[in-house]
Design an enzyme around this catalytic site. Structure first.
Site, PDB file in Angstrom:
ATOM      1  N   TYR A 144      25.017  34.775 -35.706  1.00  0.00           N
ATOM      2  CA  TYR A 144      26.105  34.048 -36.374  1.00  0.00           C
ATOM      3  C   TYR A 144      27.284  34.991 -36.561  1.00  0.00           C
ATOM      4  O   TYR A 144      27.130  36.083 -37.115  1.00  0.00           O
ATOM      5  CB  TYR A 144      25.614  33.533 -37.726  1.00  0.00           C
ATOM      6  N   ASP A 239      28.992  43.189 -34.447  1.00  0.00           N
ATOM      7  CA  ASP A 239      29.278  42.445 -35.669  1.00  0.00           C
ATOM      8  C   ASP A 239      28.442  43.076 -36.787  1.00  0.00           C
ATOM      9  O   ASP A 239      27.261  42.789 -36.933  1.00  0.00           O
ATOM     10  CB  ASP A 239      28.918  40.969 -35.482  1.00  0.00           C
ATOM     11  N   LYS A 267      31.540  41.719 -46.265  1.00  0.00           N
ATOM     12  CA  LYS A 267      30.507  41.938 -47.268  1.00  0.00           C
ATOM     13  C   LYS A 267      30.739  43.181 -48.129  1.00  0.00           C
ATOM     14  O   LYS A 267      31.482  43.159 -49.083  1.00  0.00           O
ATOM     15  CB  LYS A 267      29.128  42.007 -46.596  1.00  0.00           C
TER      16      LYS A 267
END
Length: 426
Positions: A144, A239, A267
């Site tokens: 994702y 990623d 994050k």
């Protein structure tokens, strides 16, 4: 049974005005059943809901609360910055300091701050296309990279949790340049590259997947992908929105000693506030406007409050490297003890763990890609989720999501998780 009257009422109210009652699908209990718990506050290793119930937190805001909730230094940094202003819309010293810090500890040349991981990944692909002069890119089944149209092909995370087969609202044109390869299958990847070598601008990968559960790359897999990217003249994009600064200070690229051309972050670099970033080699990053012709912009990019929180977070991690060893020690302790109690109760399972990330998959011997993850016993996971929730432990509400261990969690909390798990029966 816990009293969750306020959460139930809030979900009823939310459902009237917010689609599905939540502002992000992964917060719903659509996969595990029931209604989500509404959290009022958090401190250290614990969440506290609107009804006054406390929960040991294994979500940790999906990763960024690596130090635990409301860490004093991070909260003070936010307070200090709000005394000056909330947002400027102009360059600030704080952006420079953050860029210097990230480039130093992540071993990259340049970085562009954005507002989310989705935005970072979307921008990295645009940049790769411009730099290589090619249009297509390869992503991996179950990975994702945010909810940008081109990425929502065979995506994990909430798409998998809610069992959405075909995401609506995405045109064929938006995904015509997206190629999907199976994770951890080098032969399949090279077959794609051989057939379409002159068309592929980049390969984007979660170097440790976190959106089909925690799935580790096979030994030598990332290194081999780097070799293939060089051979076929395409960029390698890591990623690290989830893994960056969490698995180790330099992320997976440091852990596996593989240097991607571009890397995306989110994050942890916000310390719990919204932020993202993408960076890499200078000759590539210089293509971004205003230095080059690849346009990318954001009114709130480099927001001083988000940067202040993230900078404080990263400084603690940089100056206290033993945190990572402690986190891994705790995760291994939890993994080994859960394995023992599940085996004792004859519960077939697989636990994947690396650093402070882990996931439990029931009914299977191993999980190494999206297909093997989907074969796990979701019904057993859902029962396990509610068993833990009722006993004051909040897991991510999906078998396709990773658990995150925080520095605030102690052996006391880990033993509670193990003891509650020991009472779980099929």
């Amino acid at each position: 049974m816990k009293n969750i009257t306020k959460s139930t009422n809030l979900f009823s109210r939310a459902s009237k005005y917010i689609p599905g009652g939540v502002n992000s699908p992964v917060r719903s209990f659509g996969s595990v059943g029931g209604n989500p718990i509404f959290i009022e506050k958090a401190k250290g290793a614990y969440l506290h809901d609107e009804d006054g119930n406390a929960y040991i937190d294994l979500i940790n805001s999906w990763g960024p609360m690596i130090l635990g909730h409301n860490r004093t230094e991070v909260v003070e940094a936010i307070k200090d910055r709000t005394d000056q202003a909330i947002s400027f819309g102009t360059p600030t010293r704080y952006e420079v300091e953050m860029a210097e810090l990230i480039c130093e500890i992540a071993n990259i040349d340049m970085i562009r701050l954005v507002c989310s991981g989705t935005e970072a990944c979307m921008s990295a692909i645009r940049l790769a296309r411009a730099y290589t002069g090619k249009n297509k890119f390869i992503k991996f089944d179950g990975c994702y990279h945010g909810h940008s149209d081109a990425f929502l092909v065979s995506a994990g995370s909430g798409v998998a949790s809610l069992n959405i087969k075909n995401v609506s609202g995405i045109t064929a044109g938006a995904i015509q340049d997206t190629i999907v390869a199976p994770y951890n299958n080098l032969e399949a990847l090279e077959t794609i590259l051989e057939k379409q070598a002159n068309e592929i601008a980049a390969i984007i990968i979660e170097p440790v997947a976190g959106n089909m559960g925690c799935v580790l790359p096979k030994e030598g897999y990332l290194e081999a992908i780097k070799v293939l990217c060089t051979k076929y003249n395409c960029l390698l994009i890591f990623d690290e929105v989830m893994t960056g600064f969490r698995l180790t200070i330099g992320g997976v690229q440091q852990l596996k000693n593989v240097q991607p051309d571009l890397v995306t972050y989110g994050k942890v670099i916000g310390g719990g506030l919204p932020i993202g970033a993408f960076g890499g080699k200078k000759e590539i990053m210089k293509q971004i406007a205003p230095s080059g012709s690849v346009y990318q912009a954001g009114t709130l990019s480099g927001n001083p409050i988000a940067i202040s929180a993230g900078y404080a977070n990263l400084k603690i991690l940089k100056d206290t490297p033993e945190i990572y060893a402690n986190l891994e020690e705790k995760a291994i302790y939890l993994k080994e003890n859960l394995t023992e109690v599940f085996n004792k109760n004859d519960i077939k399972h697989c636990i994947n763990q690396i650093g402070s990330m882990m996931s439990v998959h029931f009914g299977v011997d191993e999980v190494y890609d999206f297909d093997s993850s989907k074969k796990s016993d979701i019904n057993t996971f859902n029962k396990y989720f509610h068993h833990l929730l009722e006993n004051g432990i909040h897991l991510p509400p999906s078998s396709f999501e990773s658990w995150f261990i925080s520095d605030a969690i102690s052996l006391k909390e880990l033993d509670i998780i193990v003891n509650v798990s020991a009472s779980f029966k099929l």
